[in-house]
Structures are given as C-alpha cells and as structure tokens.
Design an enzyme around this catalytic site. Structure first.
Site, PDB file in Angstrom:
ATOM      1  N   ASP A  18       0.832  -1.212   0.000  1.00 30.46           N
ATOM      2  CA  ASP A  18       0.000   0.000   0.000  1.00 30.46           C
ATOM      3  C   ASP A  18       0.865   1.259   0.000  1.00 30.46           C
ATOM      4  OD1 ASP A  18      -2.411   1.345  -0.025  1.00 30.46           O
ATOM      5  OD2 ASP A  18      -2.582   1.394   2.155  1.00 30.46           O
ATOM      6  N   TRP A  23       2.715   8.000  -2.834  1.00 33.31           N
ATOM      7  CA  TRP A  23       4.097   8.176  -3.307  1.00 33.31           C
ATOM      8  C   TRP A  23       4.087   9.081  -4.542  1.00 33.31           C
ATOM      9  CZ3 TRP A  23       6.976   7.612  -7.666  1.00 33.31           C
ATOM     10  CH2 TRP A  23       8.370   7.532  -7.521  1.00 33.31           C
ATOM     11  N   ARG A  31      -1.292   9.017 -10.215  1.00 33.38           N
ATOM     12  CA  ARG A  31      -1.239   7.859  -9.317  1.00 33.38           C
ATOM     13  C   ARG A  31      -0.630   6.629  -9.995  1.00 33.38           C
ATOM     14  NH1 ARG A  31      -4.248   7.656  -4.671  1.00 33.38           N
ATOM     15  NH2 ARG A  31      -4.485   5.419  -5.032  1.00 33.38           N
ATOM     16  N   HIS A  35       2.080   3.309  -9.118  1.00 33.16           N
ATOM     17  CA  HIS A  35       1.913   1.866  -9.335  1.00 33.16           C
ATOM     18  C   HIS A  35       3.087   1.307 -10.154  1.00 33.16           C
ATOM     19  CE1 HIS A  35      -1.899   2.223  -7.449  1.00 33.16           C
ATOM     20  NE2 HIS A  35      -2.506   2.842  -8.440  1.00 33.16           N
ATOM     21  N   SER A  63      -7.459  -5.335  -5.144  1.00 36.01           N
ATOM     22  CA  SER A  63      -8.502  -5.960  -4.326  1.00 36.01           C
ATOM     23  C   SER A  63      -9.846  -5.961  -5.041  1.00 36.01           C
ATOM     24  CB  SER A  63      -8.637  -5.210  -2.992  1.00 36.01           C
ATOM     25  OG  SER A  63      -9.350  -4.001  -3.173  1.00 36.01           O
ATOM     26  N   SER A  64     -10.746  -6.800  -4.569  1.00 38.55           N
ATOM     27  CA  SER A  64     -12.118  -6.850  -5.114  1.00 38.55           C
ATOM     28  C   SER A  64     -12.740  -5.456  -5.067  1.00 38.55           C
ATOM     29  CB  SER A  64     -12.996  -7.780  -4.273  1.00 38.55           C
ATOM     30  OG  SER A  64     -12.360  -8.983  -3.975  1.00 38.55           O
ATOM     31  N   GLU A  65     -12.330  -4.668  -4.077  1.00 35.88           N
ATOM     32  CA  GLU A  65     -12.913  -3.331  -3.872  1.00 35.88           C
ATOM     33  C   GLU A  65     -12.233  -2.256  -4.727  1.00 35.88           C
ATOM     34  OE1 GLU A  65     -11.991  -5.412  -1.278  1.00 35.88           O
ATOM     35  OE2 GLU A  65     -14.068  -6.050  -0.952  1.00 35.88           O
ATOM     36  N   LEU A 129      11.198 -20.010  -5.190  1.00 34.31           N
ATOM     37  CA  LEU A 129      10.281 -19.145  -4.427  1.00 34.31           C
ATOM     38  C   LEU A 129       8.908 -19.214  -5.089  1.00 34.31           C
ATOM     39  CD1 LEU A 129      10.326 -16.407  -2.321  1.00 34.31           C
ATOM     40  CD2 LEU A 129       9.652 -15.405  -4.479  1.00 34.31           C
ATOM     41  N   ARG A 179       2.048  -4.836   6.232  1.00 38.30           N
ATOM     42  CA  ARG A 179       1.327  -3.827   5.446  1.00 38.30           C
ATOM     43  C   ARG A 179       2.173  -2.576   5.418  1.00 38.30           C
ATOM     44  NH1 ARG A 179      -4.848  -2.309   4.545  1.00 38.30           N
ATOM     45  NH2 ARG A 179      -4.513  -0.468   3.259  1.00 38.30           N
ATOM     46  N   ARG A 185      -4.895  -1.706   8.979  1.00 38.38           N
ATOM     47  CA  ARG A 185      -6.056  -2.569   8.711  1.00 38.38           C
ATOM     48  C   ARG A 185      -5.687  -3.649   7.701  1.00 38.38           C
ATOM     49  NH1 ARG A 185      -7.897   2.663   6.984  1.00 38.38           N
ATOM     50  NH2 ARG A 185      -7.452   2.981   4.780  1.00 38.38           N
ATOM     51  N   SER A 187      -7.973  -4.757   5.205  1.00 40.25           N
ATOM     52  CA  SER A 187      -8.592  -4.458   3.907  1.00 40.25           C
ATOM     53  C   SER A 187      -8.944  -5.714   3.096  1.00 40.25           C
ATOM     54  CB  SER A 187      -7.701  -3.519   3.088  1.00 40.25           C
ATOM     55  OG  SER A 187      -7.505  -2.296   3.763  1.00 40.25           O
TER      56      SER A 187
HETATM   57  C1  IPE Z   1      -5.408  -2.669  -0.123  1.00 38.77           C
HETATM   58  O1  IPE Z   1      -5.114  -1.320  -0.274  1.00 38.77           O
HETATM   59  C2  IPE Z   1      -5.383  -3.365  -1.443  1.00 38.77           C
HETATM   60  C3  IPE Z   1      -4.082  -3.451  -2.099  1.00 38.77           C
HETATM   61  C4  IPE Z   1      -2.935  -3.064  -1.619  1.00 38.77           C
HETATM   62  C5  IPE Z   1      -4.094  -4.069  -3.387  1.00 38.77           C
HETATM   63  P1  IPE Z   1      -6.248  -0.201  -0.381  1.00 38.77           P
HETATM   64  O2  IPE Z   1      -5.548   1.081  -0.542  1.00 38.77           O
HETATM   65  O3  IPE Z   1      -7.221  -0.570  -1.450  1.00 38.77           O
HETATM   66  O4  IPE Z   1      -6.962  -0.322   1.029  1.00 38.77           O
HETATM   67  P2  IPE Z   1      -7.901   0.722   1.781  1.00 38.77           P
HETATM   68  O5  IPE Z   1      -8.953   1.155   0.811  1.00 38.77           O
HETATM   69  O6  IPE Z   1      -7.054   1.883   2.196  1.00 38.77           O
HETATM   70  O7  IPE Z   1      -8.431  -0.030   2.952  1.00 38.77           O
HETATM   71  C1  IPE Z   2      -1.766   0.179  -3.287  1.00 33.94           C
HETATM   72  O1  IPE Z   2      -1.472   1.524  -3.308  1.00 33.94           O
HETATM   73  C2  IPE Z   2      -1.972  -0.389  -4.669  1.00 33.94           C
HETATM   74  C3  IPE Z   2      -3.378  -0.665  -4.998  1.00 33.94           C
HETATM   75  C4  IPE Z   2      -4.358  -0.643  -4.158  1.00 33.94           C
HETATM   76  C5  IPE Z   2      -3.659  -1.024  -6.381  1.00 33.94           C
HETATM   77  P1  IPE Z   2      -2.623   2.622  -3.285  1.00 33.94           P
HETATM   78  O2  IPE Z   2      -2.983   2.954  -4.694  1.00 33.94           O
HETATM   79  O3  IPE Z   2      -3.752   2.188  -2.430  1.00 33.94           O
HETATM   80  O4  IPE Z   2      -1.866   3.843  -2.628  1.00 33.94           O
HETATM   81  P2  IPE Z   2      -2.462   4.894  -1.602  1.00 33.94           P
HETATM   82  O5  IPE Z   2      -2.949   4.126  -0.412  1.00 33.94           O
HETATM   83  O6  IPE Z   2      -3.570   5.620  -2.305  1.00 33.94           O
HETATM   84  O7  IPE Z   2      -1.300   5.774  -1.297  1.00 33.94           O
HETATM   85 MG    MG Z   3      -4.122   2.454  -0.448  1.00 33.26          MG
END
Ligand code: IPE
Ligand code: IPE
Ligand code: MG
Length: 247
Positions: A18, A23, A31, A35, A63-65, A129, A179, A185, A187
């Site tokens: 995360d 970053w 954004r 990635h 994630s699914s979300e 691995l 994390r 959390r 998530s």
């Molecule tokens: C969790 O990160 C999912 C991944 C790292 C792929 P999120 O950024 O989606 O989580 P929340 O929304 O802050 O809980």
């Molecule tokens: C995690 O980084 C990667 C994905 C969830 C795809 P984020 O994109 O959630 O980065 P922040 O939490 O917004 O900084």
């Molecule tokens: Mg995030």
C-alpha cells in the site's frame, strides 16, 4: 497439522503493498506512476526474499474493492499488469520463481487472463520461491468461493475441507503479514489464512520499501513469541505448533 521448530526467518511472507498513490501524489505525478514504481519495488522484494531464504511471498496487488477507483486508474492498473508480465516473467522464470495469480479471473479481460495463464505455465517447474500475486482478490470472495465448491460437491463443511478449497491451498499459512503505507487494517486480505500470522505495519510507502525495511520486518518477526493458543511455559519444553498445511 505439521509441527516445526521456531524459525527466525519466516517461511511465508504476505504483503499488502500500500502507498503507491501517495508516493506519486507527493511528487505531483499521476497515481499510476506510483503503481509503476510499485512494480519495481516488488521485483526488488522478490530478490531480497530469495536471498534471505523465504520460500513463499504472497502480495496484494488489486482488491475486489479496487474496482471502485476512478476508471482511468483501474484501466492503468490492468495495462500495467499486462506490461509487467511481459517485462518481468523472463527474469522470474530464470531466477526460479513459481508464479500464481490468486483471485477472481472472470471479470478480467481475455488478454489479461491469457497473460496470467501463460506466466503461470512458464514458471510452473520452478521451486526456489513461490510468488502468489493476489489480483482481483478479496478474503471474503475466497471463503465464499470455497464454500460454493464444497456445497456443489456435497462435501461436509469442515475447517480442513474449507482450507483445501481456498485459493491459497497450495501454500502454508503466512507466518508474517506486512502492510506498508501506514494504515492499520487488513482491507479484506487473507481473512482466513492470517488467523495466526504475525502482523507488522510499516510507515514506508510501498515504492520505498527496501531491503532494510524487509530486514526490519524479519527482525521484528524473529522477536515475537508465537504461542498458537498455548502458554509461554509450554513452548520452552516442546516444539512449536504450526498452522502449516503443506510444505
Ligand atoms: C489494499 O489497499 C489493497 C491493495 C494493496 C491491493 P487499499 O488502498 O485498497 O486499502 P484501503 O482502501 O485503504 O483499505
Ligand atoms: C496500493 O497503493 C496499490 C493498490 C491498491 C492497487 P494505493 O494505490 O492504495 O496507494 P495509496 O494508499 O492511495 O497511497
Ligand atoms: Mg491504499
């Protein structure tokens, strides 16, 4: 359940990668640039895990979300996955990494799905691995799909049967769950498998997660006492119980 002596190096490390968006935002970049940096951090992390004797690395990539994010970020992530497969699979293959993609594939495009299948086939004979990339994954999705499988086959629903029907049945449960990005959390990651994982939260944003940060997590892990419900006194005399499923 197998028993094993306590080890200072975790066998299986799981990471919620995360902080990519923050970053990039800090640098006034889109954004998706975060990635892209995140893929580089993963590549370095895989090598660092191998050199430290970690056998399984499971990472949360989408994630699914995460479908609820702006459309351009979602499509950017899909493109990045396809591009990263083309770029990274040859070196993963050469370095002994066995790739698995864990998550719901029906929602992915034919192109992405084919890329995942090819990457898995190309690295299937590797054993240095195991790298599980959780993509379109959610812990709740996994438990529900496993329960559906058992119901469809008429099997009795026991912990062991459910465990075997889960998407990560090919590896033991994670010993250490990290994390990055400072959020405290889960998530919807590894809801079942993290029952007895040691948790470590790092403030580093994922693109900045380096060898020193990994070593810090491993050191914290080595200092923990894993009791699995027992008392400290019991652990001094016997071997440490483990929730491991398979080697
Ligand atoms: C969790 O990160 C999912 C991944 C790292 C792929 P999120 O950024 O989606 O989580 P929340 O929304 O802050 O809980
Ligand atoms: C995690 O980084 C990667 C994905 C969830 C795809 P984020 O994109 O959630 O980065 P922040 O939490 O917004 O900084
Ligand atoms: Mg995030």
């Amino acid at each position: 359940m197998a028993t094993s002596s306590p080890s200072t190096v975790p066998h299986h490390v799981a990471i919620v990668m995360d902080g990519n968006g923050r970053w990039a935002t800090k640098r006034f970049l889109p954004r998706v640039a975060g990635h892209q940096q995140g893929v580089g951090a993963l590549s370095r992390c895989v090598k660092a895990c191998m050199s430290r004797g970690i056998a399984v690395l499971t990472v949360f990539a989408f994630s699914s979300e995460n479908w609820n994010r702006p459309a351009e970020e979602v499509s950017g992530l899909m493109e990045l996955l396809a591009l990263s497969l083309a770029r990274e699979v040859p070196s993963l293959k050469a370095n002994g990494v066995q790739l698995h993609f864990v998550g719901e594939r029906q929602q992915l495009s034919d192109k992405v799905r084919a890329g995942l299948e090819q990457a898995e086939a190309a690295t299937a004979d590797n054993h240095r691995l195991v790298l599980n990339v959780c993509f379109n994954y959610g812990g709740r999705w996994d438990i529900a799909q496993a329960a559906r499988k058992l119901a469809a086959s008429g099997q009795e629903i026991t912990e062991m049967a459910l465990d075997r029907a889960l998407a990560l049945a090919h590896v033991p449960d994670p010993d250490l769950l990290i994390r990055t990005g400072g959020e405290l959390r889960i998530s919807n990651f590894l809801l079942w498998q993290a029952a007895y994982s040691e948790l470590h939260f790092s403030d580093k944003l994922w693109p900045d997660f380096d060898e020193a940060a990994l070593d810090e997590a491993i050191a914290v892990y080595a200092s923990r006492e894993r009791r699995f419900g027992k008392t400290s006194g019991q652990l001094v005399t016997g071997t440490q119980p483990s929730t491991e499923k398979a080697a």
